[in-house]
Design a protein around this motif. Sequence first.
Motif, PDB file in Angstrom:
ATOM      1  N   TRP A 234       0.833  -1.205   0.000  1.00  0.00           N
ATOM      2  CA  TRP A 234       0.000   0.000   0.000  1.00  0.00           C
ATOM      3  C   TRP A 234       0.865   1.252   0.000  1.00  0.00           C
ATOM      4  O   TRP A 234       1.894   1.312   0.689  1.00  0.00           O
ATOM      5  CB  TRP A 234      -0.907   0.014   1.237  1.00  0.00           C
ATOM      6  CG  TRP A 234      -1.973  -1.034   1.212  1.00  0.00           C
ATOM      7  CD1 TRP A 234      -1.898  -2.313   1.702  1.00  0.00           C
ATOM      8  CD2 TRP A 234      -3.301  -0.885   0.694  1.00  0.00           C
ATOM      9  NE1 TRP A 234      -3.088  -2.974   1.512  1.00  0.00           N
ATOM     10  CE2 TRP A 234      -3.961  -2.119   0.893  1.00  0.00           C
ATOM     11  CE3 TRP A 234      -3.999   0.155   0.087  1.00  0.00           C
ATOM     12  CZ2 TRP A 234      -5.287  -2.328   0.500  1.00  0.00           C
ATOM     13  CZ3 TRP A 234      -5.311  -0.044  -0.302  1.00  0.00           C
ATOM     14  CH2 TRP A 234      -5.944  -1.274  -0.095  1.00  0.00           C
TER      15      TRP A 234
ATOM     16  N   ILE B 199       2.388   0.242   3.701  1.00  0.00           N
ATOM     17  CA  ILE B 199       2.365  -1.144   4.159  1.00  0.00           C
ATOM     18  C   ILE B 199       3.057  -2.005   3.105  1.00  0.00           C
ATOM     19  O   ILE B 199       2.789  -1.861   1.913  1.00  0.00           O
ATOM     20  CB  ILE B 199       0.924  -1.666   4.346  1.00  0.00           C
ATOM     21  CG1 ILE B 199       0.191  -0.883   5.443  1.00  0.00           C
ATOM     22  CG2 ILE B 199       0.913  -3.173   4.653  1.00  0.00           C
ATOM     23  CD1 ILE B 199       0.629  -1.203   6.856  1.00  0.00           C
TER      24      ILE B 199
ATOM     25  N   ASN C 284       1.801  -7.387   2.648  1.00  0.00           N
ATOM     26  CA  ASN C 284       0.442  -7.566   3.187  1.00  0.00           C
ATOM     27  C   ASN C 284       0.181  -6.768   4.459  1.00  0.00           C
ATOM     28  O   ASN C 284      -0.885  -6.166   4.585  1.00  0.00           O
ATOM     29  CB  ASN C 284       0.131  -9.044   3.488  1.00  0.00           C
ATOM     30  CG  ASN C 284       0.138  -9.927   2.262  1.00  0.00           C
ATOM     31  OD1 ASN C 284      -0.053  -9.461   1.139  1.00  0.00           O
ATOM     32  ND2 ASN C 284       0.349 -11.211   2.484  1.00  0.00           N
ATOM     33  N   ASN C 285       1.107  -6.812   5.421  1.00  0.00           N
ATOM     34  CA  ASN C 285       0.780  -6.232   6.725  1.00  0.00           C
ATOM     35  C   ASN C 285       1.981  -5.674   7.482  1.00  0.00           C
ATOM     36  O   ASN C 285       1.901  -5.451   8.700  1.00  0.00           O
ATOM     37  CB  ASN C 285       0.099  -7.291   7.587  1.00  0.00           C
ATOM     38  CG  ASN C 285       0.927  -8.560   7.730  1.00  0.00           C
ATOM     39  OD1 ASN C 285       2.141  -8.546   7.531  1.00  0.00           O
ATOM     40  ND2 ASN C 285       0.277  -9.659   8.045  1.00  0.00           N
TER      41      ASN C 285
ATOM     42  N   GLY D 126      -2.633  -3.507   7.497  1.00  0.00           N
ATOM     43  CA  GLY D 126      -3.035  -4.149   6.254  1.00  0.00           C
ATOM     44  C   GLY D 126      -3.360  -5.609   6.473  1.00  0.00           C
ATOM     45  O   GLY D 126      -2.830  -6.242   7.387  1.00  0.00           O
TER      46      GLY D 126
ATOM     47  N   LYS E  67      -4.866  -9.350   4.142  1.00  0.00           N
ATOM     48  CA  LYS E  67      -5.170  -9.962   2.849  1.00  0.00           C
ATOM     49  C   LYS E  67      -5.911 -11.269   3.090  1.00  0.00           C
ATOM     50  O   LYS E  67      -5.602 -12.004   4.030  1.00  0.00           O
ATOM     51  CB  LYS E  67      -3.881 -10.228   2.069  1.00  0.00           C
ATOM     52  CG  LYS E  67      -4.079 -10.983   0.767  1.00  0.00           C
ATOM     53  CD  LYS E  67      -2.756 -11.374   0.133  1.00  0.00           C
ATOM     54  CE  LYS E  67      -2.814 -12.772  -0.424  1.00  0.00           C
ATOM     55  NZ  LYS E  67      -1.601 -13.182  -1.147  1.00  0.00           N
TER      56      LYS E  67
ATOM     57  N   LEU F 163      -6.823  -2.042   3.678  1.00  0.00           N
ATOM     58  CA  LEU F 163      -6.015  -1.136   4.487  1.00  0.00           C
ATOM     59  C   LEU F 163      -6.953  -0.489   5.483  1.00  0.00           C
ATOM     60  O   LEU F 163      -7.994   0.050   5.091  1.00  0.00           O
ATOM     61  CB  LEU F 163      -5.361  -0.070   3.611  1.00  0.00           C
ATOM     62  CG  LEU F 163      -4.626   1.054   4.351  1.00  0.00           C
ATOM     63  CD1 LEU F 163      -3.331   0.526   4.946  1.00  0.00           C
ATOM     64  CD2 LEU F 163      -4.324   2.216   3.400  1.00  0.00           C
TER      65      LEU F 163
ATOM     66  N   CYS G 151      -3.272   0.416  -3.639  1.00  0.00           N
ATOM     67  CA  CYS G 151      -2.726  -0.918  -3.405  1.00  0.00           C
ATOM     68  C   CYS G 151      -1.922  -1.341  -4.633  1.00  0.00           C
ATOM     69  O   CYS G 151      -2.070  -0.762  -5.723  1.00  0.00           O
ATOM     70  CB  CYS G 151      -3.836  -1.931  -3.127  1.00  0.00           C
ATOM     71  SG  CYS G 151      -5.089  -2.080  -4.417  1.00  0.00           S
TER      72      CYS G 151
END
Lengths: 108, 122
Positions: A36, A49, A52-53, A65, A67, A74, A89
């Motif tokens: 992101w 981000i 993913n996170n 974040g 998925k 987000l 994204c």
Amino acid sequence: QSVLTQPPSVSGTPGQKVTISCAGSSSNIGSNYVHWYRQVPGAAPTVLINWNNQRPSGVPDRFSGSKSGTSASLTISGLRSEDEADYYCAAWQEGFYVFGSGTTVAVL
Amino acid sequence: EVQLLQPGAEVKKPGESLMISCEASGYNFSTHWIGWVRQMPGRGLEWMGIIYPADSDMRYSPSFQGHVTLSVDESTNTAFLHWSSLRTSDTAMYYCVRSSVSTMTNSPPDYWGRGTLVTVSS
């Protein structure tokens, strides 16, 4: 037309939680990480981000974040006025990156 | 500190050629993929392609393959984006980006240049 679909805009009041969705397919989000980016008008995007996170150093923990399958999201917890920006994204797709269509966050 | 330095703006006419540059510093230029992202006026981000400086291996988005060419000069830590014949639709901001993980093709962009605004108009 972007391969990854995001809502054009989301809004909230200060302190609220807002979530931006990013819908893809098995060839991008379904088989790769999501990243992101935030872009303030007139400036270059910055990473928000990764993977993913994961928050890079300096990114507040208000940003998170996630998925699931072929979609990602987000979340901004505790919305602040300085969060007004465009959010994108991105995911790898069979040899190249694709970006989402972008979401403008407005703080009411 | 990683920096990607780009010229601020270029103005060209349709049919003309153009090469814009991105001078990198603060990291090992040879082992990180470096590439370009387009943003047309009022529009979103579009990933164009990346190049690996150590061997000039390239990846292009299908949307840009054949219309632009990527290259690098390792001696000056500089990446280039080249058009042989510009169109008015090439008017956009072009950002230089570094891929975050050394040697990894599909690592995401982490550092972004400030962008070069290319205006193509007769």
